[in-house]
Write a protein that holds these residues in place. Structure first.
Motif, PDB file in Angstrom:
ATOM      1  N   UNK A 120     -44.037  37.802 -38.748  1.00 54.43           N
ATOM      2  CA  UNK A 120     -44.636  37.061 -37.646  1.00 54.43           C
ATOM      3  C   UNK A 120     -44.885  35.609 -38.056  1.00 54.43           C
ATOM      4  N   UNK A 121     -43.876  34.798 -37.822  1.00 49.09           N
ATOM      5  CA  UNK A 121     -43.936  33.394 -38.191  1.00 49.09           C
ATOM      6  C   UNK A 121     -43.096  32.614 -37.177  1.00 49.09           C
ATOM      7  N   UNK A 122     -43.736  31.697 -36.444  1.00 49.55           N
ATOM      8  CA  UNK A 122     -43.094  31.028 -35.306  1.00 49.55           C
ATOM      9  C   UNK A 122     -43.509  29.569 -35.293  1.00 49.55           C
ATOM     10  N   UNK A 123     -42.614  28.710 -34.820  1.00 51.62           N
ATOM     11  CA  UNK A 123     -42.934  27.297 -34.625  1.00 51.62           C
ATOM     12  C   UNK A 123     -42.531  26.871 -33.223  1.00 51.62           C
ATOM     13  N   UNK A 124     -43.381  26.070 -32.577  1.00 57.24           N
ATOM     14  CA  UNK A 124     -43.070  25.393 -31.322  1.00 57.24           C
ATOM     15  C   UNK A 124     -43.250  23.890 -31.523  1.00 57.24           C
ATOM     16  N   UNK A 125     -42.457  23.109 -30.847  1.00 60.73           N
ATOM     17  CA  UNK A 125     -42.640  21.675 -30.906  1.00 60.73           C
ATOM     18  C   UNK A 125     -41.648  20.957 -30.008  1.00 60.73           C
ATOM     19  N   UNK A 126     -41.968  19.759 -29.527  1.00 61.75           N
ATOM     20  CA  UNK A 126     -43.194  19.036 -29.852  1.00 61.75           C
ATOM     21  C   UNK A 126     -44.369  19.437 -28.959  1.00 61.75           C
ATOM     22  N   UNK A 127     -45.592  19.252 -29.471  1.00 55.04           N
ATOM     23  CA  UNK A 127     -46.810  19.404 -28.687  1.00 55.04           C
ATOM     24  C   UNK A 127     -47.078  18.057 -28.007  1.00 55.04           C
ATOM     25  N   UNK A 128     -46.557  17.902 -26.794  1.00 52.02           N
ATOM     26  CA  UNK A 128     -46.678  16.623 -26.090  1.00 52.02           C
ATOM     27  C   UNK A 128     -48.151  16.263 -25.875  1.00 52.02           C
ATOM     28  N   UNK A 129     -48.494  14.958 -25.908  1.00 48.90           N
ATOM     29  CA  UNK A 129     -47.588  13.808 -26.026  1.00 48.90           C
ATOM     30  C   UNK A 129     -47.220  13.463 -27.466  1.00 48.90           C
ATOM     31  N   UNK A 130     -47.683  14.234 -28.447  1.00 45.38           N
ATOM     32  CA  UNK A 130     -47.352  13.952 -29.843  1.00 45.38           C
ATOM     33  C   UNK A 130     -45.975  14.529 -30.168  1.00 45.38           C
ATOM     34  N   UNK A 131     -45.520  14.304 -31.382  1.00 46.26           N
ATOM     35  CA  UNK A 131     -44.312  14.936 -31.904  1.00 46.26           C
ATOM     36  C   UNK A 131     -44.656  16.050 -32.887  1.00 46.26           C
ATOM     37  N   UNK A 146     -46.127  23.350 -34.268  1.00 47.19           N
ATOM     38  CA  UNK A 146     -47.014  24.411 -34.749  1.00 47.19           C
ATOM     39  C   UNK A 146     -46.320  25.232 -35.818  1.00 47.19           C
ATOM     40  N   UNK A 147     -47.131  25.834 -36.684  1.00 47.34           N
ATOM     41  CA  UNK A 147     -46.686  26.889 -37.595  1.00 47.34           C
ATOM     42  C   UNK A 147     -47.651  28.048 -37.387  1.00 47.34           C
ATOM     43  N   UNK A 148     -47.162  29.072 -36.690  1.00 46.79           N
ATOM     44  CA  UNK A 148     -47.995  30.225 -36.338  1.00 46.79           C
ATOM     45  C   UNK A 148     -47.782  31.373 -37.309  1.00 46.79           C
ATOM     46  N   UNK A 149     -48.868  31.983 -37.774  1.00 51.28           N
ATOM     47  CA  UNK A 149     -48.896  33.323 -38.331  1.00 51.28           C
ATOM     48  C   UNK A 149     -50.119  34.006 -37.716  1.00 51.28           C
ATOM     49  N   UNK A 150     -50.223  35.342 -37.762  1.00 49.77           N
ATOM     50  CA  UNK A 150     -51.382  35.992 -37.155  1.00 49.77           C
ATOM     51  C   UNK A 150     -52.721  35.528 -37.732  1.00 49.77           C
ATOM     52  N   UNK A 151     -52.758  35.133 -38.994  1.00 51.10           N
ATOM     53  CA  UNK A 151     -54.023  34.777 -39.636  1.00 51.10           C
ATOM     54  C   UNK A 151     -54.335  33.285 -39.604  1.00 51.10           C
ATOM     55  N   UNK A 152     -53.374  32.445 -39.248  1.00 53.60           N
ATOM     56  CA  UNK A 152     -53.600  31.003 -39.285  1.00 53.60           C
ATOM     57  C   UNK A 152     -52.564  30.286 -38.417  1.00 53.60           C
ATOM     58  N   UNK A 181     -49.836  43.917 -36.274  1.00 54.32           N
ATOM     59  CA  UNK A 181     -48.949  43.143 -35.408  1.00 54.32           C
ATOM     60  C   UNK A 181     -49.778  42.469 -34.329  1.00 54.32           C
ATOM     61  N   UNK A 182     -49.791  41.138 -34.324  1.00 54.88           N
ATOM     62  CA  UNK A 182     -50.469  40.387 -33.277  1.00 54.88           C
ATOM     63  C   UNK A 182     -49.596  40.406 -32.029  1.00 54.88           C
ATOM     64  N   UNK A 183     -50.156  40.886 -30.929  1.00 58.15           N
ATOM     65  CA  UNK A 183     -49.423  40.967 -29.675  1.00 58.15           C
ATOM     66  C   UNK A 183     -50.444  41.036 -28.545  1.00 58.15           C
ATOM     67  N   UNK A 184     -49.975  41.196 -27.310  1.00 58.70           N
ATOM     68  CA  UNK A 184     -50.893  41.134 -26.170  1.00 58.70           C
ATOM     69  C   UNK A 184     -51.966  42.213 -26.227  1.00 58.70           C
ATOM     70  N   UNK A 185     -51.533  43.471 -26.391  1.00 59.99           N
ATOM     71  CA  UNK A 185     -52.456  44.606 -26.384  1.00 59.99           C
ATOM     72  C   UNK A 185     -51.863  45.711 -27.232  1.00 59.99           C
ATOM     73  N   UNK A 186     -52.718  46.640 -27.657  1.00 58.88           N
ATOM     74  CA  UNK A 186     -52.255  47.726 -28.522  1.00 58.88           C
ATOM     75  C   UNK A 186     -51.206  48.573 -27.831  1.00 58.88           C
ATOM     76  N   UNK A 187     -51.438  48.942 -26.579  1.00 56.47           N
ATOM     77  CA  UNK A 187     -50.520  49.805 -25.831  1.00 56.47           C
ATOM     78  C   UNK A 187     -49.770  48.969 -24.794  1.00 56.47           C
ATOM     79  N   UNK A 188     -48.458  49.099 -24.785  1.00 59.19           N
ATOM     80  CA  UNK A 188     -47.603  48.381 -23.846  1.00 59.19           C
ATOM     81  C   UNK A 188     -46.505  49.320 -23.363  1.00 59.19           C
ATOM     82  N   UNK A 189     -45.866  48.964 -22.242  1.00 62.26           N
ATOM     83  CA  UNK A 189     -44.808  49.796 -21.665  1.00 62.26           C
ATOM     84  C   UNK A 189     -43.555  48.959 -21.467  1.00 62.26           C
ATOM     85  N   UNK A 190     -42.416  49.496 -21.922  1.00 65.48           N
ATOM     86  CA  UNK A 190     -41.135  48.810 -21.848  1.00 65.48           C
ATOM     87  C   UNK A 190     -40.198  49.610 -20.940  1.00 65.48           C
ATOM     88  N   UNK A 191     -39.540  48.930 -20.001  1.00 65.97           N
ATOM     89  CA  UNK A 191     -38.690  49.555 -18.998  1.00 65.97           C
ATOM     90  C   UNK A 191     -37.230  49.145 -19.237  1.00 65.97           C
TER      91      UNK A 191
END
Length: 260
Positions: free
Chosen positions: A77-88, A91-97, A181-191
């Protein structure tokens, strides 16, 4: 600006091969999406991303990630988004930081134990940029690694009765995620549709008052042998398990996918 994603030196295979076991429906879905062996050839997925929907205004973050790039490390679980407007900044995401860093890599802001910061939040509670980085990080990690994510040995999967969606019967998996696992909720349904492609995804968003939502997936494209949905639309869900057509909570359009 290209989203940056530092790699962890301790990345491991997505699956524990000794424990690998999936339901027949999940096996069908994974094969339809391109197969585990092909998925495991890659470590990172990048894409151009466009956000729409009412959530960004409610959270006072409209325009921050409307047009950006996302980079997802597939096996942790490691993700980056950018840019965070109006800056350039990106992000560096992990569940703990969650970190916000400059294009040069300088630390701008950080949030440790980010999920704890959402205690008591409702749909209308504003977010900070690091909180936005947390939400965007865990959602896109879940979305862009499914259905392969569901075959992890620490994820419990059970096929339940089919459900009619837009006049078509879709087969369903009830999924329970572990605390790790960081996610929306513990229980989810996939179709899944008749071809094994994921078409709807139900959950409660724990970090904003457990509001019930349904994510619809469309416009699949072939990316280096992996089938990826390029369009998500997320709507409120009623107690009767019906997705409303309004308001649009989040819209996601993805393009220029690339696995590496």
């Amino acid at each position: 600006m290209k989203a940056k994603l530092p790699r962890s030196p301790c990345s491991k295979s997505f699956f524990d091969r000794d424990s690998f076991s999936v339901s027949s429906l999940l096996q069908f879905a994974i094969d339809a999406a391109g197969g585990i062996e092909r998925f495991e050839r890659f470590t990172t997925l990048t894409a151009d991303l466009r956000h729409t929907g009412i959530i960004w205004g409610l959270k006072q973050r409209e325009g921050v990630l409307t047009e950006c790039k996302v980079a997802v490390q597939l096996h942790e679980q490691r993700v980056s988004h950018g840019p965070f407007a109006p800056s350039q900044n990106h992000s560096v995401y992990t569940p703990s930081r969650v970190e916000l860093r400059s294009p040069e890599g300088t630390l701008i802001e950080a949030l440790d134990n980010p999920r704890d910061s959402f205690a008591g939040f409702e749909m209308e509670t504003p977010w900070t940029d690091p909180q936005l980085g947390y939400f965007a990080g865990y959602t896109m990690w879940t979305y862009l690694t499914s259905p392969f994510l569901l075959a992890r040995p620490d994820v419990d999967v059970e096929e339940i009765e089919p459900w009619m969606v837009d006049g078509l019967p879709l087969r369903r998996l009830r999924v329970s995620f572990p605390p790790s696992i960081a996610t929306h909720s513990t229980v989810q349904t996939f179709y899944f549709d008749v071809d094994g492609l994921l078409r709807r995804h139900d959950y409660e968003v724990d970090i904003q008052g457990r509001n019930a939502a349904s994510r619809y997936l469309a416009d699949y494209v072939d990316v280096q042998g992996i089938k990826m949905p390029s369009r998500f639309r997320i709507y409120p869900r009623t107690l009767e398990n019906t997705a409303l057509s309004d308001p649009l909570i989040v819209g996601v359009d993805l393009s220029n996918f690339h696995f590496s």
